[in-house]
Design a protein around this motif. Structure first.
Motif, PDB file in Angstrom:
ATOM      1  N   PRO A 148      -8.280  19.935   0.004  1.00  0.00           N
ATOM      2  CA  PRO A 148      -8.957  18.661  -0.282  1.00  0.00           C
ATOM      3  C   PRO A 148      -8.351  17.940  -1.476  1.00  0.00           C
ATOM      4  O   PRO A 148      -9.047  17.605  -2.443  1.00  0.00           O
ATOM      5  CB  PRO A 148     -10.392  19.106  -0.555  1.00  0.00           C
ATOM      6  CG  PRO A 148     -10.259  20.468  -1.126  1.00  0.00           C
ATOM      7  CD  PRO A 148      -9.083  21.101  -0.445  1.00  0.00           C
ATOM      8  N   MET A 149      -7.040  17.681  -1.412  1.00  0.00           N
ATOM      9  CA  MET A 149      -6.358  17.049  -2.542  1.00  0.00           C
ATOM     10  C   MET A 149      -6.134  15.562  -2.317  1.00  0.00           C
ATOM     11  O   MET A 149      -5.445  14.920  -3.093  1.00  0.00           O
ATOM     12  CB  MET A 149      -5.026  17.742  -2.798  1.00  0.00           C
ATOM     13  CG  MET A 149      -5.180  19.167  -3.332  1.00  0.00           C
ATOM     14  SD  MET A 149      -3.621  19.896  -3.840  1.00  0.00           S
ATOM     15  CE  MET A 149      -2.763  20.040  -2.293  1.00  0.00           C
ATOM     16  N   ALA A 150      -6.703  15.031  -1.222  1.00  0.00           N
ATOM     17  CA  ALA A 150      -6.545  13.605  -0.946  1.00  0.00           C
ATOM     18  C   ALA A 150      -7.800  13.117  -0.224  1.00  0.00           C
ATOM     19  O   ALA A 150      -8.457  13.862   0.504  1.00  0.00           O
ATOM     20  CB  ALA A 150      -5.300  13.337  -0.110  1.00  0.00           C
ATOM     21  N   LYS A 151      -8.101  11.849  -0.411  1.00  0.00           N
ATOM     22  CA  LYS A 151      -9.295  11.245   0.193  1.00  0.00           C
ATOM     23  C   LYS A 151      -8.864  10.099   1.098  1.00  0.00           C
ATOM     24  O   LYS A 151      -8.081   9.236   0.700  1.00  0.00           O
ATOM     25  CB  LYS A 151     -10.230  10.738  -0.912  1.00  0.00           C
ATOM     26  CG  LYS A 151     -11.488  10.062  -0.386  1.00  0.00           C
ATOM     27  CD  LYS A 151     -12.353   9.555  -1.527  1.00  0.00           C
ATOM     28  CE  LYS A 151     -13.601   8.853  -0.991  1.00  0.00           C
ATOM     29  NZ  LYS A 151     -14.450   8.336  -2.106  1.00  0.00           N
ATOM     30  N   PRO A 159      -5.195   8.714  18.499  1.00  0.00           N
ATOM     31  CA  PRO A 159      -4.766   9.774  17.588  1.00  0.00           C
ATOM     32  C   PRO A 159      -5.924  10.677  17.193  1.00  0.00           C
ATOM     33  O   PRO A 159      -7.082  10.264  17.189  1.00  0.00           O
ATOM     34  CB  PRO A 159      -4.239   8.991  16.378  1.00  0.00           C
ATOM     35  CG  PRO A 159      -5.073   7.742  16.366  1.00  0.00           C
ATOM     36  CD  PRO A 159      -5.324   7.414  17.818  1.00  0.00           C
ATOM     37  N   VAL A 160      -5.589  11.907  16.866  1.00  0.00           N
ATOM     38  CA  VAL A 160      -6.566  12.865  16.363  1.00  0.00           C
ATOM     39  C   VAL A 160      -6.609  12.752  14.837  1.00  0.00           C
ATOM     40  O   VAL A 160      -5.575  12.565  14.191  1.00  0.00           O
ATOM     41  CB  VAL A 160      -6.179  14.296  16.789  1.00  0.00           C
ATOM     42  CG1 VAL A 160      -7.110  15.322  16.176  1.00  0.00           C
ATOM     43  CG2 VAL A 160      -6.182  14.396  18.312  1.00  0.00           C
ATOM     44  N   ALA A 161      -7.805  12.841  14.266  1.00  0.00           N
ATOM     45  CA  ALA A 161      -7.942  12.745  12.804  1.00  0.00           C
ATOM     46  C   ALA A 161      -7.077  13.804  12.133  1.00  0.00           C
ATOM     47  O   ALA A 161      -7.107  14.982  12.520  1.00  0.00           O
ATOM     48  CB  ALA A 161      -9.396  12.932  12.412  1.00  0.00           C
ATOM     49  N   PRO A 162      -6.254  13.422  11.142  1.00  0.00           N
ATOM     50  CA  PRO A 162      -5.382  14.397  10.482  1.00  0.00           C
ATOM     51  C   PRO A 162      -6.172  15.531   9.829  1.00  0.00           C
ATOM     52  O   PRO A 162      -7.290  15.349   9.342  1.00  0.00           O
ATOM     53  CB  PRO A 162      -4.667  13.552   9.419  1.00  0.00           C
ATOM     54  CG  PRO A 162      -4.719  12.153   9.949  1.00  0.00           C
ATOM     55  CD  PRO A 162      -6.036  12.050  10.636  1.00  0.00           C
ATOM     56  N   VAL A 163      -5.559  16.693   9.834  1.00  0.00           N
ATOM     57  CA  VAL A 163      -6.111  17.874   9.175  1.00  0.00           C
ATOM     58  C   VAL A 163      -5.303  18.112   7.904  1.00  0.00           C
ATOM     59  O   VAL A 163      -4.070  18.187   7.938  1.00  0.00           O
ATOM     60  CB  VAL A 163      -6.045  19.101  10.102  1.00  0.00           C
ATOM     61  CG1 VAL A 163      -6.525  20.350   9.355  1.00  0.00           C
ATOM     62  CG2 VAL A 163      -6.882  18.866  11.351  1.00  0.00           C
ATOM     63  N   LEU A 164      -6.008  18.229   6.766  1.00  0.00           N
ATOM     64  CA  LEU A 164      -5.353  18.467   5.473  1.00  0.00           C
ATOM     65  C   LEU A 164      -5.473  19.935   5.114  1.00  0.00           C
ATOM     66  O   LEU A 164      -6.504  20.575   5.378  1.00  0.00           O
ATOM     67  CB  LEU A 164      -5.990  17.609   4.383  1.00  0.00           C
ATOM     68  CG  LEU A 164      -6.103  16.097   4.656  1.00  0.00           C
ATOM     69  CD1 LEU A 164      -6.680  15.397   3.439  1.00  0.00           C
ATOM     70  CD2 LEU A 164      -4.743  15.518   5.017  1.00  0.00           C
ATOM     71  N   SER A 219       0.879  20.979  -3.337  1.00  0.00           N
ATOM     72  CA  SER A 219       1.535  20.692  -2.063  1.00  0.00           C
ATOM     73  C   SER A 219       0.465  20.482  -0.998  1.00  0.00           C
ATOM     74  O   SER A 219      -0.345  21.375  -0.729  1.00  0.00           O
ATOM     75  CB  SER A 219       2.457  21.854  -1.681  1.00  0.00           C
ATOM     76  OG  SER A 219       3.114  21.594  -0.476  1.00  0.00           O
ATOM     77  N   LEU A 220       0.485  19.300  -0.356  1.00  0.00           N
ATOM     78  CA  LEU A 220      -0.541  18.936   0.615  1.00  0.00           C
ATOM     79  C   LEU A 220       0.080  18.839   2.007  1.00  0.00           C
ATOM     80  O   LEU A 220       0.986  18.040   2.241  1.00  0.00           O
ATOM     81  CB  LEU A 220      -1.175  17.594   0.240  1.00  0.00           C
ATOM     82  CG  LEU A 220      -2.206  17.042   1.224  1.00  0.00           C
ATOM     83  CD1 LEU A 220      -3.424  17.947   1.287  1.00  0.00           C
ATOM     84  CD2 LEU A 220      -2.611  15.623   0.827  1.00  0.00           C
ATOM     85  N   GLY A 221      -0.391  19.667   2.939  1.00  0.00           N
ATOM     86  CA  GLY A 221       0.061  19.605   4.322  1.00  0.00           C
ATOM     87  C   GLY A 221      -0.841  18.694   5.145  1.00  0.00           C
ATOM     88  O   GLY A 221      -2.066  18.686   4.968  1.00  0.00           O
ATOM     89  N   VAL A 222      -0.233  17.910   6.032  1.00  0.00           N
ATOM     90  CA  VAL A 222      -0.965  16.994   6.909  1.00  0.00           C
ATOM     91  C   VAL A 222      -0.500  17.233   8.346  1.00  0.00           C
ATOM     92  O   VAL A 222       0.708  17.247   8.602  1.00  0.00           O
ATOM     93  CB  VAL A 222      -0.706  15.520   6.533  1.00  0.00           C
ATOM     94  CG1 VAL A 222      -1.549  14.597   7.410  1.00  0.00           C
ATOM     95  CG2 VAL A 222      -0.995  15.275   5.069  1.00  0.00           C
ATOM     96  N   SER A 223      -1.435  17.408   9.273  1.00  0.00           N
ATOM     97  CA  SER A 223      -1.061  17.588  10.678  1.00  0.00           C
ATOM     98  C   SER A 223      -1.993  16.769  11.567  1.00  0.00           C
ATOM     99  O   SER A 223      -3.177  16.599  11.261  1.00  0.00           O
ATOM    100  CB  SER A 223      -1.119  19.066  11.077  1.00  0.00           C
ATOM    101  OG  SER A 223      -2.432  19.576  10.925  1.00  0.00           O
ATOM    102  N   THR A 224      -1.432  16.263  12.668  1.00  0.00           N
ATOM    103  CA  THR A 224      -2.221  15.465  13.605  1.00  0.00           C
ATOM    104  C   THR A 224      -1.501  15.412  14.945  1.00  0.00           C
ATOM    105  O   THR A 224      -0.367  15.869  15.082  1.00  0.00           O
ATOM    106  CB  THR A 224      -2.460  14.046  13.062  1.00  0.00           C
ATOM    107  OG1 THR A 224      -3.321  13.330  13.952  1.00  0.00           O
ATOM    108  CG2 THR A 224      -1.162  13.277  12.930  1.00  0.00           C
TER     109      THR A 224
END
Length: 472
Positions: free
Chosen positions: A295-298, A287-292, A330-335
């Motif tokens: 910076p609302m999550a660690k 998997p590719v490291a998710p892109v946020l 609202s936090l978007g996550v893509s991978t």
């Protein structure tokens, strides 16, 4: 078979000459060989053969003591050299072994039957000096559609004399289930001028499969044997399986989709080898490291697992990361994921997939008015609590208000009102207090608020400090 003398004397005149099976042999008793299979063999090795023809007669006699006896002995010669292990099969068939060491070229065959009669077939068997062996191999027994490959035909002179002008035949590709491939180039070389005894060389073709299924490849070669003045040939086949290429698709999910600050967010990426039935496996799926989007999550853990060594056609694997929410909104996550085709090694990638998680938060604004308050007069304190998110926050209660670097003093006479309220999505609720000026000086207050998100988590508005007013 030799009959006893007395029996021969008594029955010599009445001797019955019968073919096998009891038929009478009358007229022409000479054998007539018509072919030898195979029709050629190398001088350096014994060659089993089948001799076919007419008049391969057996002799049946009836001695005085009774009981028929059969003499089926036959002999055969090539180039004057007697063949070994001659065996009578029937009136039309003999089996024998051609010994090594015969002179090169076409040789006459002589057959002698049980009557001692002989027949000849000129040029019945060609004794070669050079002999051609062939073995075709594929660069890989299994390939993927679109993956280039090669066929190599190894030719070897297994004889005792050189072969000249070794030329490969047209490569033939056949299938019964829709597989397809195209020859891209070859053969290389186009000709081997001379191939000595026990020497071997290769012809190479490059090909490209275009449809899945099972291929059968027939490769052949011919050469000229100067020793026997004849052409020798050899052929061989090899199967090749063609699979659909590996392909990756991905689906992303987050859980929960609504959290509060400090809570854990799990991100799941499910990757499937969607190449189709019978497709090649995917290797080293990573998997590719998710892109946020902010910076609302660690990141705290993941991915688990870090990769998958192999993913068969139709199989799926799930990779998981965990995060802790550190800010609201609202936090978007893509991978995505990548891997390799197990046959070709070509890189295959899934598309990038995205998901959204809502991190609930509250903000507060604290206002004091009027800006100047006479001693004993009232001061109105208003806390506006705002929910910028897409879901309501329930049971919001303001905290206790504390003086913030104030020189003046005041006492609370009422509030907050209301003591608790729900704050709708993208909405604001106000909480109001009343204070009384008790001593002159500058005066400020600070405070925050806390509520409960729909996920059950605690949502807090950070402590803020009000504007400053003057107590007279």
């Amino acid at each position: 078979m030799i009959l006893p003398g007395a029996a021969v004397a008594l029955f010599a005149a009445a001797l019955a000459v019968l073919a096998c099976g009891g038929s009478s042999a009358s007229g022409d008793q000479d054998p007539h060989p018509t072919s030898v299979e195979p029709g050629a063999g190398n001088a350096g090795a014994p060659t089993p053969v089948t001799i076919r023809g007419e008049g391969f007669l057996a002799l049946t006699v009836t001695p005085a003591a009774g009981g028929a006896q059969t003499d089926a002995r036959h002999r055969a010669w090539l180039a004057g050299v007697e063949l070994q292990d001659v065996a009578w099969i029937d009136l039309h068939t003999l089996r024998a072994t051609v010994p090594p060491g015969l002179p090169f070229g076409p040789q006459p065959l002589v057959v002698e039957n049980a009557f001692g009669s002989r027949g000849q077939l000129d040029g019945a068997f060609v004794v070669t000096g050079g002999a051609l062996g062939a073995q075709v191999a594929a660069s890989q027994p299994t390939v993927s559609v679109g993956q280039g490959g090669a066929f190599k035909l190894t030719v070897k002179n297994t004889g005792v004399a050189p072969l000249a002008g070794v030329v490969p035949g047209t490569l033939t590709i056949t299938t019964t289930d829709g597989a397809a491939a195209t020859i891209v180039d070859g053969p290389s070389p186009a000709l081997i001028p001379l191939l000595g005894p026990n020497e071997e060389q290769q012809f190479t073709w490059n090909y490209l499969p275009s449809a899945a299924g099972q291929l059968s490849i027939l490769a052949s070669a011919t050469a000229y044997d100067d020793a026997s003045k004849s052409t020798v040939s050899a052929a061989n086949t090899v199967p090749v399986a063609v699979q659909p290429a590996a392909a990756l698709t991905a689906a992303i999910s987050v859980a929960p989709t609504l959290v509060g600050i400090g809570e854990t967010i799990a991100v799941h990426l499910t990757v499937t080898n969607s190449g189709g039935s019978g497709a090649a496996g995917a290797t080293n799926v990573t998997p590719v490291a998710p892109v946020l989007t902010s910076p609302m999550a660690k990141l705290t853990t993941g991915p688990e697992p870090s990769s998958i060594a192999s993913l068969a056609a139709g199989a799926s694997a799930t990779f998981t990361w965990t995060y802790v929410a550190t800010g609201g909104g609202s936090l978007g996550v893509s991978t995505s994921a990548s891997g390799g085709d197990a046959n070709s090694g070509a890189v295959v990638r899934s598309g990038s997939m995205a998901a959204v998680v809502a991190i609930q938060q509250l903000t507060a604004d604290l206002t004091l008015e009027p800006l100047t308050v006479a001693q004993g007069e009232r001061l109105t304190v208003t806390m506006a609590v705002t929910n910028p998110g897409d879901a309501p926050i329930l049971g919001v209660r303001p905290s206790q208000l504390d003086p913030a670097g104030s020189s003046g003093t005041a006492s609370r006479s009422a509030g907050p009102s209301p003591q608790e309220d729900d704050v709708p999505a993208h909405g604001t609720r106000e909480f109001v207090w009343t204070y009384v000026n008790e001593a002159p000086g500058r005066f400020r207050l600070s405070g925050g608020a806390t509520g409960t998100g729909l996920s059950g988590s605690s949502v807090t508005a950070p402590v803020v400090t009000s504007n400053e007013v003057t107590f007279q």
